[in-house]
Design a protein around this motif. Structure first.
Motif, mmCIF file in Angstrom:
data_model
loop_
_atom_site.group_PDB
_atom_site.id
_atom_site.type_symbol
_atom_site.label_atom_id
_atom_site.label_comp_id
_atom_site.label_asym_id
_atom_site.label_seq_id
_atom_site.Cartn_x
_atom_site.Cartn_y
_atom_site.Cartn_z
ATOM 1 N N ASN A 1 -5.825 9.803 -0.679
ATOM 2 C CA ASN A 1 -5.173 10.042 0.665
ATOM 3 C C ASN A 1 -4.660 8.917 1.718
ATOM 4 N N ALA A 2 -3.863 9.123 1.756
ATOM 5 C CA ALA A 2 -2.951 7.622 2.757
ATOM 6 C C ALA A 2 -4.425 6.897 4.024
ATOM 7 N N PRO A 3 -4.584 7.753 4.526
ATOM 8 C CA PRO A 3 -5.272 7.000 4.805
ATOM 9 C C PRO A 3 -6.400 5.805 4.417
ATOM 10 N N LEU A 4 -6.656 5.971 2.963
ATOM 11 C CA LEU A 4 -7.923 5.416 2.261
ATOM 12 C C LEU A 4 -6.491 4.726 1.175
ATOM 13 N N MET A 5 -5.264 4.808 0.621
ATOM 14 C CA MET A 5 -4.419 3.926 0.952
ATOM 15 C C MET A 5 -3.994 2.654 1.071
ATOM 16 N N ARG A 6 -4.096 2.570 2.401
ATOM 17 C CA ARG A 6 -2.988 1.856 3.252
ATOM 18 C C ARG A 6 -3.882 0.608 3.285
ATOM 19 N N ARG A 7 -2.873 -1.191 2.844
ATOM 20 C CA ARG A 7 -3.559 -2.252 2.367
ATOM 21 C C ARG A 7 -3.624 -2.958 3.546
ATOM 22 N N PHE A 8 -2.982 -2.667 4.920
ATOM 23 C CA PHE A 8 -3.452 -3.354 6.289
ATOM 24 C C PHE A 8 -4.084 -2.261 7.918
ATOM 25 N N CYS A 9 -4.154 -3.225 8.471
ATOM 26 C CA CYS A 9 -4.366 -2.617 9.872
ATOM 27 C C CYS A 9 -2.862 -2.432 10.837
ATOM 28 N N GLU A 10 -2.913 -1.670 11.263
ATOM 29 C CA GLU A 10 -1.288 -1.688 12.397
ATOM 30 C C GLU A 10 -2.129 -2.774 13.191
ATOM 31 N N ASP A 11 -3.128 -3.067 14.048
ATOM 32 C CA ASP A 11 -3.196 -2.957 15.158
ATOM 33 C C ASP A 11 -4.037 -4.916 14.751
ATOM 34 N N ARG A 12 -4.175 -5.238 13.461
ATOM 35 C CA ARG A 12 -4.647 -6.877 12.935
ATOM 36 C C ARG A 12 -3.957 -7.079 12.657
ATOM 37 N N PRO A 13 -2.490 -7.298 12.293
ATOM 38 C CA PRO A 13 -1.550 -7.341 11.667
ATOM 39 C C PRO A 13 -2.055 -8.916 10.404
ATOM 40 N N ALA A 14 -3.257 -9.541 10.275
ATOM 41 C CA ALA A 14 -3.542 -10.642 9.334
ATOM 42 C C ALA A 14 -4.938 -9.324 8.672
ATOM 43 N N ASP A 15 -5.507 -8.595 9.428
ATOM 44 C CA ASP A 15 -6.346 -8.329 8.260
ATOM 45 C C ASP A 15 -5.959 -6.863 7.365
ATOM 46 N N VAL A 16 -5.554 -7.663 6.177
ATOM 47 C CA VAL A 16 -5.064 -6.847 4.829
ATOM 48 C C VAL A 16 -6.034 -6.784 3.602
ATOM 49 N N CYS A 17 -5.508 -5.792 2.573
ATOM 50 C CA CYS A 17 -6.543 -5.910 1.658
ATOM 51 C C CYS A 17 -4.961 -5.796 0.661
ATOM 52 N N PHE A 18 -5.304 -7.143 0.011
ATOM 53 C CA PHE A 18 -4.315 -7.346 -0.910
ATOM 54 C C PHE A 18 -4.259 -7.459 -1.906
ATOM 55 N N ALA A 19 -3.079 -6.862 -3.344
ATOM 56 C CA ALA A 19 -2.811 -6.362 -4.589
ATOM 57 C C ALA A 19 -1.829 -6.516 -4.476
ATOM 58 N N ARG A 20 -1.468 -7.017 -5.421
ATOM 59 C CA ARG A 20 -0.054 -7.478 -5.948
ATOM 60 C C ARG A 20 -0.203 -7.878 -7.785
ATOM 61 N N GLY A 21 -0.164 -7.140 -8.998
ATOM 62 C CA GLY A 21 0.800 -7.474 -9.667
ATOM 63 C C GLY A 21 2.125 -7.912 -10.756
ATOM 64 N N THR A 22 2.069 -8.827 -10.819
ATOM 65 C CA THR A 22 3.561 -9.230 -11.597
ATOM 66 C C THR A 22 4.132 -8.230 -12.367
ATOM 67 N N PHE A 23 3.376 -7.976 -12.767
ATOM 68 C CA PHE A 23 3.827 -6.349 -13.957
ATOM 69 C C PHE A 23 3.806 -4.851 -13.051
ATOM 70 N N ASN A 24 3.140 -4.937 -12.582
ATOM 71 C CA ASN A 24 3.155 -3.584 -12.203
ATOM 72 C C ASN A 24 4.718 -3.115 -11.394
ATOM 73 N N SER A 25 3.969 -1.754 -11.772
ATOM 74 C CA SER A 25 5.674 -0.678 -12.059
ATOM 75 C C SER A 25 6.766 -1.258 -12.652
ATOM 76 N N HIS A 26 6.015 -2.214 -13.428
ATOM 77 C CA HIS A 26 7.155 -2.259 -15.073
ATOM 78 C C HIS A 26 8.331 -1.526 -15.395
ATOM 79 N N PRO A 27 9.973 -1.586 -15.739
ATOM 80 C CA PRO A 27 10.535 -0.763 -15.631
ATOM 81 C C PRO A 27 10.327 0.028 -17.164
#
Length: 528
Positions: free
Chosen positions: A338-364
């Motif tokens: 659900n949307a509240p759990l999937m958000r990776r950042f805080c609106e009021d704290r721009p440097a507070d992020v939960c980073f997760a990216r991968g080069t091959f995520n969503s590979h065509p």
């Protein structure tokens, strides 16, 4: 405790003589076993020669093969088995519910591609081929999305009942991200897993054997236990609870494999009603304590029902992870939440992020094969495979058990739909040998042997009858060769005591002296 115990277990191995009488069987039984083993070795040498030769050529350069070959059977027996019963690790083609190796042997597939193969090999070949053609114009361009992802997201929202989707390259990655997001949003650090459950190979979810480091932010609780609910209801530091629904087949026991079959203690039984009640209670306490409930459906997703374990048990999780079969045969991991759990950042704290990216995520190409997979879920042919699914596979398991009982064979099967395990009724040190008799009978198992058999849903009654005939025939051969000999003195407890004495003898052998006994060398290096 498991990690500490594992570090104390010494290496030792049986010499050829003791190999056949490790349970103190009389000479005539040991001789029958030796003769049966020799015949079986001859079958393997003749029937699987090319496949085994290429596997041996490759093994020195592939650490995965070195690991799986050594842990197919209990380590005391491993060297002798590897020398004489090598069927190899190669297959050349697949069709229907069978695979064909390099020697031309056509084997019924009970490995299931580690769970990927839900609908049959031909289904996934078509998904990959058509999906590749669909995205061929874009090719392997990464970062930007191919338009097929739009359909994939909408269908996953419908299937999971969740707002948002995150793509990854493996089930392990998906579970890691789900846990990370749960910790990020709850501001709590501990995860809860249940005894024996597998959630990938990363450290936090593998606190026991196999992880060289201690997991310091993990609680391991007992599955289907009221005390666990009381713990969850009383603590304030738990971010999430992980549930792997396949554990319903063997609660609180690690994924079964023949390498651990030192006796006949393996047990399994699935009670859908009881596990549903447990999940309902778990859902209730997690909601009350604002603990994120995560269903790890990487293995069972789309195997139990079109809507996965959530649909099958009628319990909704806060987050769901999928993998294995979802990308139509290509590697993938997916987090739905659900949307509240999937958000990776805080609106009021721009440097507070939960980073997760991968080069091959969503590979065509992965997204293209997933598109084809999800499209085909809506066809009548696929939906027909789910019709009376439990009744069909429960009947098949019971019919096989009836045949085994009628033939007075000391084994039975237990199943969670198309996921099966073999349990052994009489005390024995040699149950792990059964995987080799099954292979000789034309059945392909994964490297964990009879611990987990995985059928695809497209097995017809005629296909299954062939498998059942071969299981019964293999069991009869193994029984005739004396491997299931027993007397009044042989019990599971006596077997364990005997092995424990062997370990003590090996552990406390004089340092620097090659102590030998009927077991062979007991001061051999661990890597041998």
């Amino acid at each position: 405790m498991a990690r500490r115990f594992a570090a104390l277990v010494p290496f030792y191995e049986y010499d050829e003589s003791y190999f056949f009488s490790a349970d103190a069987a009389p000479d005539d039984v040991a001789a029958a076993r030796r003769a049966g083993f020799t015949r079986l070795a001859g079958v393997f040498a003749d029937r699987f020669r090319k496949t085994a030769d290429l596997t041996r050529d490759l093994a020195d350069g592939v650490s995965d093969l070195q690991f799986t070959s050594r842990y197919r059977v209990p380590f005391q027996f491993s060297r002798h088995v590897r020398q004489h019963l090598d069927a190899g690790a190669f297959v050349e083609s697949s069709s229907g519910v069978t695979v064909t190796d390099l020697d031309g042997n056509r084997l019924y597939d009970l490995a299931g591609s580690y769970g990927v193969n839900v609908f049959g090999c031909d289904f996934y070949k078509e998904c990959i081929e058509r999906g590749s053609e669909r995205v061929r114009g874009l090719g392997p361009v990464l970062g930007a999305y191919h338009p097929v992802i739009s359909y994939n997201v909408r269908r996953l929202q419908q299937i999971s009942g969740k707002d948002q989707i995150s793509f990854h390259m493996s089930g392990t990655e998906a579970v890691m991200q789900a846990v990370r997001l749960a910790r990020y949003h709850t501001r709590r650090k501990f995860l809860v897993r249940f005894c024996g459950a597998y959630h990938g190979w990363w450290g936090d979810v593998q606190p026991g054997v196999g992880n060289p480091s201690a997991s310091r932010e993990t609680y391991t609780l007992k599955d289907m236990d009221e005390a666990s609910l009381r713990v969850l209801g009383s603590r304030r530091d738990i971010a999430c609870v992980l549930v792997n629904p396949v554990q319903a087949l063997h609660p609180n026991v690690s994924a079964p494999g023949d390498s651990t079959l030192i006796d006949s203690g393996r047990r399994a039984q699935f009670d859908r009603a009881a596990y549903t009640v447990w999940l309902e209670k778990l859902r209730e306490v997690c909601s009350a304590r604002r603990i994120v409930l995560i269903f790890d459906e990487v293995f069972v997703g789309f195997r139990l029902a079109l809507g996965g374990a959530q649909e099958y048990f009628g319990v909704r999780a806060d987050m769901v992870t999928y993998g294995k079969t979802l990308a139509g045969g290509l590697p993938v991991g997916v987090v739905c939440g659900n949307a509240p759990l999937m958000r990776r950042f805080c609106e009021d704290r721009p440097a507070d992020v939960c980073f997760a990216r991968g080069t091959f995520n969503s590979h065509p190409y992965v997204m293209g094969a997933m598109y084809e997979f999800l499209q085909r879920l809506d066809t009548d042919a696929t939906r027909d495979l789910y019709r009376n699914l439990d009744a069909t596979w429960n009947f098949r398991a019971q019919s096989l058990n009836d045949r085994l009982a009628a033939a007075d064979l000391p084994l039975r099967v237990a199943n969670l739909s198309t996921i099966w395990t073999i349990c052994y009724l009489g005390p024995s040190r040699y149950n792990w040998m059964f995987q080799y008799y099954l292979r000789a009978a034309g059945l392909a198992l994964s490297w964990v042997g009879t611990g987990r058999l995985i059928f695809s849903l497209n097995y017809t009654d005629a296909d299954f009858a062939q498998v059942a005939d071969r299981v019964v025939a293999a069991a009869r051969s193994m029984q005739c060769d004396g491997w299931w000999w027993r007397d009044a003195q042989l019990t599971n407890k006596s077997i364990k005591r005997r092995v424990l004495r062997e370990m003590f003898q090996a552990r406390f052998a004089s340092a620097g002296r090659a102590a030998t006994s009927c077991m062979g060398s007991i001061s051999s290096p661990r890597i041998r």
